[in-house]
Write a protein that holds these residues in place. Structure first.
Motif, mmCIF file in Angstrom:
data_model
loop_
_atom_site.group_PDB
_atom_site.id
_atom_site.type_symbol
_atom_site.label_atom_id
_atom_site.label_comp_id
_atom_site.label_asym_id
_atom_site.label_seq_id
_atom_site.Cartn_x
_atom_site.Cartn_y
_atom_site.Cartn_z
ATOM 1 N N LYS B 50 0.746 -1.132 -0.106
ATOM 2 C CA LYS B 50 0.073 0.096 -0.078
ATOM 3 C C LYS B 50 0.769 1.160 0.035
ATOM 4 O O LYS B 50 0.730 2.388 -0.836
ATOM 5 C CB LYS B 50 -0.964 -0.071 1.206
ATOM 6 N N SER B 51 1.873 1.147 1.058
ATOM 7 C CA SER B 51 2.849 2.460 1.041
ATOM 8 C C SER B 51 3.661 2.539 -0.416
ATOM 9 O O SER B 51 3.683 3.684 -0.615
ATOM 10 C CB SER B 51 3.693 2.335 2.234
ATOM 11 N N VAL B 52 4.020 1.508 -0.775
ATOM 12 C CA VAL B 52 4.859 1.547 -2.260
ATOM 13 C C VAL B 52 3.975 2.083 -3.046
ATOM 14 O O VAL B 52 4.529 2.956 -4.114
ATOM 15 C CB VAL B 52 5.456 0.341 -2.316
ATOM 16 N N PHE B 100 1.438 10.742 6.568
ATOM 17 C CA PHE B 100 2.129 9.460 6.734
ATOM 18 C C PHE B 100 1.653 8.954 8.342
ATOM 19 O O PHE B 100 1.054 9.500 8.846
ATOM 20 C CB PHE B 100 3.533 9.530 6.917
ATOM 21 N N GLN B 101 2.248 7.649 8.223
ATOM 22 C CA GLN B 101 1.602 6.948 9.431
ATOM 23 C C GLN B 101 2.187 7.429 10.879
ATOM 24 O O GLN B 101 1.589 7.106 11.830
ATOM 25 C CB GLN B 101 2.145 5.458 9.148
ATOM 26 N N GLU B 102 3.523 8.102 10.715
ATOM 27 C CA GLU B 102 4.233 8.165 11.889
ATOM 28 C C GLU B 102 4.199 9.999 12.066
ATOM 29 O O GLU B 102 5.091 10.360 11.824
ATOM 30 C CB GLU B 102 5.601 7.855 11.707
ATOM 31 N N ALA B 182 -3.689 9.639 2.166
ATOM 32 C CA ALA B 182 -3.379 9.633 3.475
ATOM 33 C C ALA B 182 -2.965 8.288 3.783
ATOM 34 O O ALA B 182 -3.895 7.236 3.637
ATOM 35 C CB ALA B 182 -4.787 9.863 4.429
ATOM 36 N N ASP B 183 -1.694 7.886 4.249
ATOM 37 C CA ASP B 183 -1.083 6.453 4.517
ATOM 38 C C ASP B 183 -1.302 6.102 5.804
ATOM 39 O O ASP B 183 -0.486 6.535 6.866
ATOM 40 C CB ASP B 183 0.171 6.562 4.025
ATOM 41 N N GLU B 184 -2.290 5.325 6.214
ATOM 42 C CA GLU B 184 -2.525 4.865 7.389
ATOM 43 C C GLU B 184 -2.508 5.984 8.485
ATOM 44 O O GLU B 184 -1.588 5.893 9.583
ATOM 45 C CB GLU B 184 -1.634 3.702 7.876
ATOM 46 N N PRO B 185 -3.250 7.225 8.393
ATOM 47 C CA PRO B 185 -3.053 8.427 9.239
ATOM 48 C C PRO B 185 -3.341 8.060 10.863
ATOM 49 O O PRO B 185 -2.876 8.795 11.553
ATOM 50 C CB PRO B 185 -3.928 9.418 8.451
HETATM 51 MG MG LIG Z 1 2.566 1.076 4.982
#
Ligand SMILES: [Mg+2]
Ligand SMILES: Nc1ncnc2c1ncn2[C@@H]1O[C@H](COP(=O)(O)OP(=O)(O)O)[C@@H](O)[C@H]1O
Lengths: 326, 330, 294
Positions: B50-52, B100-102, B182-185
């Protein structure tokens, strides 16, 4: 604000404590050396005459009990009285002030030059960690670290003294420039400064380039760098604005920690190039058994390191806002 | 541009990573469409790509070790994969933004949040420093940060995780992008904060008309926010369709498994064990000929191991890549 | 919500960490090169002088004989006519021995102080940290110069002078490691069965803190060698023991007339320190496999 003020006072207090501790070390050294402390203070100048020795004993209160002597010693030192050099027949503090400028000039030129060049090399190497240039930086840093600084200096002296005589290889001024204008003599000093500063700086260029490379590689892999790129920033803005500032932390730490080593290196470099700084003063003092001068140089160099550490602390807080107010 | 053409359309996207143990084919023939003002949900297990996918759209995959092997990423009619780096920079943060996620580590600790938001505005809109900071205040205000004018001058470490994600959203939306990825926000946030962030994203989408590509594990959030959903497995898309179709009538055994083991929205505390789909994701280093889910699939057939299942399209654009569907429709 | 899937566990036989470190070290070409260079140097300085048979302080030929001209003094002679090759062969003994001994002193002081500060924390830590700070601000070479001058310059004094100025880095490292490890499970377990602090520190914590300490000790050997060379160069070591630094220092006034008398011993110091730091880097990578992957 009051909290910040308190923190500043605390830092200054600790620094002052360190100065006292350095003086205590000196005092201990004088009194633990084999033989009569008066003799140590007078220097073993071929049977110092009794009158001089008596004067020293009285002057330093050497007939008094040790604790009292200690307090006297600290008191005098804090007033800037580091004793008298019996070789030069001048107060040690004057001798040191004469030599302080050249040493600071040498050390700061080498340090700032090394930080700039080393960081730049490290940053460029980190951009392409597998490139030839990156490999060259790594090899260079290994070589630079392993070269004894006095040997590097000597090799440069041989090169510029014998093969390619375009640089002065000794001293800080040319006698022929005596009485020249301010600008001319400043240029002359800078010309003399080149080789000593390059010699001393080389080790640190080696260390900082390697450190900067590793630190940049780590920072470039962090999430906020990805954010900066996702914002649309170009490679250089990302590298120099977002990455470099965070990558500077370990560099500043090391630069602060190594300031003492830098001064040690300066002693050797000054010897090779006959640079009229604290190092050559110390060596002359050793040859002339001039202990007050030798200990004075030690004290003063320690104070330089303490000041450098205070400056390191300030720049930490400037670089990393998380440390402010701590 | 006709109004029916999608804003973002990805076709046949392939990505490989060179690793020490060989070349991993991380994305294989990935395709989907995102329309103006819509929200596209992207779901799948960790490591499914997913992120890629998101980074490939942004052209932010580090090369090496990564490499885009083919396909196209058509945005507003033009293929981003053909863009030069400087053309791409005008797209990033301006027309397509990403969060991003972090949130804890995604902001630069050395600069104030105001600086970091204003930087994007200055870059893309050429505003003055004062004007871009004014925009930053507006944005902080819009994402619900109280006392925005003061907090502008604070550093990321002075914000909580949820607040930092709000700052990230403010930064991403500051230039009014067409697409927000929005990547796993919310994955790194407290459960109570997760809902607030989803609500904020939904709210900002309403206000700005930005299309959203929402990558998440949270099926509840998908149900509430997404218009369409794509389901990824081991670097491929196995099912795609309208959110109602996917959630109420999942076709692919993997999607069924995902939905079955997804908890009702925020009813299971994080860390509590979940029912799992048994088995492990196959190695991406050497892909077998057949369906990658075959070794975990309860309904596996001999054919699944031999040949890659083709994509079938059903009513409402519901697409499935599974031999089961071939069997029934044939 | 994470759909957790157990990742396939790699089937690597459980190896002892030391063996594993050695395996990584062995595959590191630079580190192995360092090991080879160092072995050659140590063998040369052990057997070279007796095989060559020329005493380093003896006059072996005309002063200022250039190298590669007289077969009897192959690397030339210095300003007094002493054989440069004889000096280079034997001069490493003092340098390397002093380097090793001084590093031992430094590591012993550093680990003791760091361990006490890190293990006990509180006021012990504060006091010892101040002491460490004091030794950090004293410029090492100057301090060693003072020590060597106040006491007579013998190898022992030089060893202790270097040891006393070189321990602060190790102390900070040991402090951090002991702080990190003192609350770990095995330490608590050992404490629970009544182990005293000394036993805990030596038997439980120290072995686990060893890898970084070994790396740091290796690097200290390198800098102690440089340090010894610097002191001998300044003429502050034992004048009756030939060493590389002494060779360079005594020929300092004549470098333009006999470059070889300073270049060869300097190159020997350089190679030795280079070898030691290559080994140190290799050990660092071997003990930090994470960094090694990069
Ligand atoms: Mg990811
Ligand atoms: N920089 C990289 N180097 C090698 N492999 C990578 C890299 N980034 C991602 N991958 C691989 O790509 C696959 C997909 O990763 P990712 O897109 O991050 O998964 P997720 O769906 O959890 O976001 C994973 O198998 C991961 O190991």
């Amino acid at each position: 604000m009051t909290r910040n003020l308190w923190l500043v006072l605390r830092r200054l207090g600790l620094a002052f404590g360190l100065v006292l501790a350095v003086l205590a070390v000196n005092f201990t050294l004088i009194h633990s050396a084999p033989g009569d402390p008066a003799m140590v203070i007078a220097g073993e100048m071929g049977g110092a005459d009794e009158a001089a020795m008596a004067a020293i004993r009285k002057n330093y209160g050497l007939d008094k009990p040790l604790p009292e002597q200690f307090v006297t010693y600290i008191g005098r030192s804090l007033h800037g009285d580091l004793g008298t050099s019996y070789t030069y027949n001048r107060p040690v503090s004057e001798l040191i002030l004469d030599r302080l400028g050249p040493t600071i000039l040498l050390v700061l030129t080498a340090l700032l030059g090394a930080i700039c060049i080393g960081t730049l090399m490290g940053v460029l190497a980190s951009r392409r960690p597998d490139s030839l240039f990156s490999g060259v930086v790594t090899v260079f840093s290994l070589i630079g670290y392993a070269m004894p600084v006095f040997w590097t200096g000597i090799l440069l002296v041989i090169l510029f003294g014998k093969v390619w005589p375009i640089m002065p290889i000794a001293g800080m001024r040319d006698v022929r420039m005596m009485g020249a204008g301010t600008w001319a003599s400043m240029l002359d000093v800078l010309h003399h400064l080149v080789l000593p500063a390059v010699t001393l700086g080389l080790i640190y260029v080696a260390q900082y380039s390697r450190l900067a490379r590793a630190s940049m590689l780590e920072v470039l892999g962090s999430d906020y760098i990805r954010t900066a790129r996702a914002k649309g920033l170009g490679v250089w803005a990302v590298t120099f604005k977002h990455a470099l500032r965070n990558a500077m932390m370990p560099l500043v730490t090391i630069a602060g920690l190594q300031f003492g080593n830098l001064i040690s290196g300066a002693v050797l470099v000054e010897t090779v190039f006959s640079w009229p700084g604290l190092g050559t003063l110390a060596l002359d003092a050793i040859l002339g058994r001039d202990y007050p001068t030798l200990l004075g140089v030690l004290t003063f160099s320690a104070i330089l390191v303490i000041v450098a550490n205070l400056l390191t602390d300030v720049s930490y807080r400037w670089i990393d806002p998380r440390l402010r107010g701590r | 541009m006709t109004e029916y053409s999608p804003l973002l359309s990805v076709k046949g996207l392939g990505v490989e990573f060179r690793t020490r143990r060989g070349v991993a084919r991380v994305l294989d023939d990935v395709g989907f469409e995102l329309h103006r003002g819509q929200t596209l949900g992207v779901v799948g297990e960790s490591g499914c790509g997913k992120s890629v996918t998101a980074l490939a759209v942004m052209q932010l995959i580090s090369q090496p070790p990564g490499r885009i092997t083919g396909g196209e990423v058509r945005f507003d009619g033009r293929d981003l994969l053909q863009f030069s780096e400087s053309e791409m920079r005008r797209v990033r943060g301006n027309r397509i933004s990403m969060i991003f996620q972090e949130p804890m580590t995604s902001l630069n600790p050395a600069y104030t949040v105001g600086d970091q938001i204003a930087e994007a505005v200055r870059l893309h809109e050429g505003l003055s420093k004062a004007a871009s900071l004014a925009r930053a205040v507006e944005m902080l205000d819009a994402v619900g940060i109280p006392a925005a004018a003061q907090r502008l001058h604070e550093y990321p470490h002075q914000f909580s995780g949820g607040m930092r994600q709000r700052v990230m959203i403010a930064m991403a939306l500051a230039c009014k992008p067409d697409v927000l990825i929005a990547d796993e926000p919310t994955t790194a946030l407290d459960v109570t904060v997760q809902a607030q962030i989803f609500d904020l994203i939904a709210d900002m989408r309403e206000r700005t008309g930005t299309a959203v590509m929402l990558i998440t594990h949270d099926m509840g959030a998908i149900a509430e926010m997404a218009d369409r959903v794509v389901v990824m497995y081991a670097g491929r898309i196995v099912e795609a369709g309208a959110v109602r179709d996917i959630l109420s009538a999942p076709q692919h055994p993997y999607t069924r498994g995902l939905i079955a083991c997804a908890p009702g929205r925020r009813t299971v505390a994080p860390g509590q064990p979940l029912e799992e789909i048994p088995g492990t994701v196959p190695s991406l280093l050497e892909r077998d000929a057949g369906c990658l889910f075959a070794n975990r699939c309860a309904k596996v057939m001999p054919r699944c191991r031999a040949e890659l299942p083709p994509v079938t399209t059903q009513a409402g654009g519901h697409q499935v890549a599974c031999w089961l569907n071939q069997e029934t429709s044939a | 919500m994470a759909v957790t899937v157990p990742s396939p566990t790699p089937t690597v036989e459980a190896m002892s960490p030391w063996l594993e470190a050695w395996r990584v070290f062995r595959s590191n070409k630079a580190a192995m090169l360092g090991l080879v260079i160092l072995s050659v140097i140590v063998l040369t300085m052990s057997f070279g002088p007796s095989l060559y048979g020329v005493a380093p302080f003896d006059i072996a030929g005309a002063p200022f004989t250039p190298p590669f001209t007289e077969p009897s003094v192959w690397l030339g002679t210095d300003y007094l006519g002493r054989d440069v090759l004889a000096g280079v062969l034997v001069g490493g003994r003092a340098t390397v021995l002093v380097g090793l001994a001084a590093a031992t002193v430094a590591v012993t002081i550093g680990v003791s102080i760091g361990a006490l500060a890190g293990y006990f924390g509180g006021w012990v830590d504060t006091a010892l940290s101040r002491v460490t700070e004091l030794f950090q601000v004293l410029p090492a070479l100057l301090f060693a110069m003072v020590l060597v001058t106040l006491f007579t310059p013998s190898l022992t004094v030089v060893i202790f002078a270097i040891g006393i100025v070189a321990w602060t880095g190790t102390a900070r490292l040991a402090r951090a490691e002991f702080m990190r490890l003192r609350h770990l499970e095995y330490a608590n377990a050992a404490r629970a069965i009544g182990a005293g602090p000394l036993r805990l520190m030596l038997r439980e914590i120290l072995p686990n803190a060893l890898p970084p300490l070994i790396v740091s000790a290796t690097l200290i050997v390198g800098s102690a060698i440089l340090f010894e060379a610097g002191l001998s160069f300044l003429g502050l070591s034992d004048a009756n023991v030939m060493s590389w630094g002494l060779m360079i220092g005594s020929n300092r006034r004549n470098i333009l007339e006999c470059w070889w008398a300073v270049t060869f011993p300097g190159a020997a110091i350089f190679l030795t320190v280079l070898a030691v730091s290559l080994i140190g880097d290799g050990l660092n990578d071997a003990f930090n496999p994470k960094l090694h992957l990069r």
